[in-house]
Design a protein around this motif. Sequence first.
Motif, PDB file in Angstrom:
ATOM      1  N   TYR A  36       7.594  26.117  71.852  1.00  0.00           N
ATOM      2  CA  TYR A  36       8.757  26.982  71.638  1.00  0.00           C
ATOM      3  C   TYR A  36       9.497  26.650  70.342  1.00  0.00           C
ATOM      4  O   TYR A  36       9.850  27.546  69.586  1.00  0.00           O
ATOM      5  CB  TYR A  36       9.761  26.826  72.791  1.00  0.00           C
ATOM      6  N   LEU A  37       9.748  25.379  70.101  1.00  0.00           N
ATOM      7  CA  LEU A  37      10.653  24.982  69.023  1.00  0.00           C
ATOM      8  C   LEU A  37       9.939  24.731  67.693  1.00  0.00           C
ATOM      9  O   LEU A  37      10.580  24.696  66.651  1.00  0.00           O
ATOM     10  CB  LEU A  37      11.437  23.740  69.444  1.00  0.00           C
ATOM     11  N   LYS A  38       8.622  24.519  67.731  1.00  0.00           N
ATOM     12  CA  LYS A  38       7.805  24.358  66.521  1.00  0.00           C
ATOM     13  C   LYS A  38       8.229  23.164  65.664  1.00  0.00           C
ATOM     14  O   LYS A  38       8.004  23.138  64.472  1.00  0.00           O
ATOM     15  CB  LYS A  38       7.836  25.623  65.649  1.00  0.00           C
ATOM     16  N   MET A  76      11.447  25.560  79.635  1.00  0.00           N
ATOM     17  CA  MET A  76      11.354  26.886  79.023  1.00  0.00           C
ATOM     18  C   MET A  76      12.739  27.529  78.908  1.00  0.00           C
ATOM     19  O   MET A  76      13.080  28.103  77.864  1.00  0.00           O
ATOM     20  CB  MET A  76      10.412  27.768  79.843  1.00  0.00           C
ATOM     21  N   ASN A  77      13.525  27.411  79.940  1.00  0.00           N
ATOM     22  CA  ASN A  77      14.884  27.968  79.906  1.00  0.00           C
ATOM     23  C   ASN A  77      15.728  27.284  78.837  1.00  0.00           C
ATOM     24  O   ASN A  77      16.462  27.934  78.094  1.00  0.00           O
ATOM     25  CB  ASN A  77      15.553  27.853  81.277  1.00  0.00           C
ATOM     26  N   TYR A  78      15.617  25.954  78.761  1.00  0.00           N
ATOM     27  CA  TYR A  78      16.379  25.221  77.758  1.00  0.00           C
ATOM     28  C   TYR A  78      15.979  25.662  76.344  1.00  0.00           C
ATOM     29  O   TYR A  78      16.837  25.928  75.492  1.00  0.00           O
ATOM     30  CB  TYR A  78      16.169  23.708  77.910  1.00  0.00           C
ATOM     31  N   CYS A  79      14.683  25.757  76.098  1.00  0.00           N
ATOM     32  CA  CYS A  79      14.205  26.129  74.765  1.00  0.00           C
ATOM     33  C   CYS A  79      14.629  27.547  74.394  1.00  0.00           C
ATOM     34  O   CYS A  79      15.064  27.792  73.265  1.00  0.00           O
ATOM     35  CB  CYS A  79      12.679  25.995  74.683  1.00  0.00           C
ATOM     36  N   GLU A 123       5.742  33.506  78.090  1.00  0.00           N
ATOM     37  CA  GLU A 123       5.989  32.504  79.128  1.00  0.00           C
ATOM     38  C   GLU A 123       4.854  32.462  80.137  1.00  0.00           C
ATOM     39  O   GLU A 123       4.417  31.384  80.538  1.00  0.00           O
ATOM     40  CB  GLU A 123       7.301  32.799  79.853  1.00  0.00           C
ATOM     41  N   LEU A 124       4.369  33.623  80.533  1.00  0.00           N
ATOM     42  CA  LEU A 124       3.256  33.661  81.487  1.00  0.00           C
ATOM     43  C   LEU A 124       2.008  33.018  80.895  1.00  0.00           C
ATOM     44  O   LEU A 124       1.312  32.251  81.565  1.00  0.00           O
ATOM     45  CB  LEU A 124       2.959  35.098  81.903  1.00  0.00           C
ATOM     46  N   VAL A 125       1.718  33.329  79.633  1.00  0.00           N
ATOM     47  CA  VAL A 125       0.546  32.744  78.976  1.00  0.00           C
ATOM     48  C   VAL A 125       0.700  31.227  78.884  1.00  0.00           C
ATOM     49  O   VAL A 125      -0.251  30.487  79.167  1.00  0.00           O
ATOM     50  CB  VAL A 125       0.326  33.385  77.578  1.00  0.00           C
ATOM     51  N   TYR A 126       1.881  30.741  78.517  1.00  0.00           N
ATOM     52  CA  TYR A 126       2.118  29.296  78.457  1.00  0.00           C
ATOM     53  C   TYR A 126       1.914  28.652  79.824  1.00  0.00           C
ATOM     54  O   TYR A 126       1.222  27.636  79.946  1.00  0.00           O
ATOM     55  CB  TYR A 126       3.537  28.981  77.976  1.00  0.00           C
ATOM     56  N   MET A 127       2.515  29.238  80.858  1.00  0.00           N
ATOM     57  CA  MET A 127       2.403  28.644  82.188  1.00  0.00           C
ATOM     58  C   MET A 127       0.956  28.640  82.673  1.00  0.00           C
ATOM     59  O   MET A 127       0.475  27.642  83.191  1.00  0.00           O
ATOM     60  CB  MET A 127       3.304  29.372  83.187  1.00  0.00           C
TER      61      MET A 127
END
Length: 173
Positions: A36-38, A76-79, A123-127
């Motif tokens: 997420y943050l790179k 994920m929510n935090y990012c 998000e779905l792809v990450y999970m």
Amino acid sequence: MADVELVKKAVSGNDEAFLSLLLIYKEDLFRTALAYLKNEEDALEAVQEVTFRAYEKIHTLRKPEYVKTWLIRIMMNYCRDLLRKQKQFVSNEAALTQYEISDDYTFLQVEEALDTLTGQQRELVYMKYLHDIKIKDIAELTATPESTIKTRLYKALSVLKLFFEEKGGSGHV
């Protein structure tokens, strides 16, 4: 996967059990933050913040078998919140410099492809593919029917396939 008894101990307030859980999942949390943050520094800071948040809320975990999914969801929510606040976007050139990728542009192509997805699809792809979380678990975590999760993943993969076909790839996602 963490031992359910270990999770139950952590939920009941055992600090050593909680620390053991975090040691098991720290790499998954870091990879999620980095995706997420790179940025490695921001990702490490995110892991620290999520560790604190998870410690404060571990008693709210209802199903010990979903501890990994629960932790990833917090990350994920935090990012997402952090990116929303900072409105931080990394250009492809910055990513190239940061990771010192020379001749292999695969990483950048994947990042570019993922950027074509909606936030929900990403998000779905990450999970599913980064963390290997089962569709059933994703459905339960998001309170969404499994069939809906499957449909959304199918659509996301179709978008990725189309992206790579347009780039001249073989279309294999």
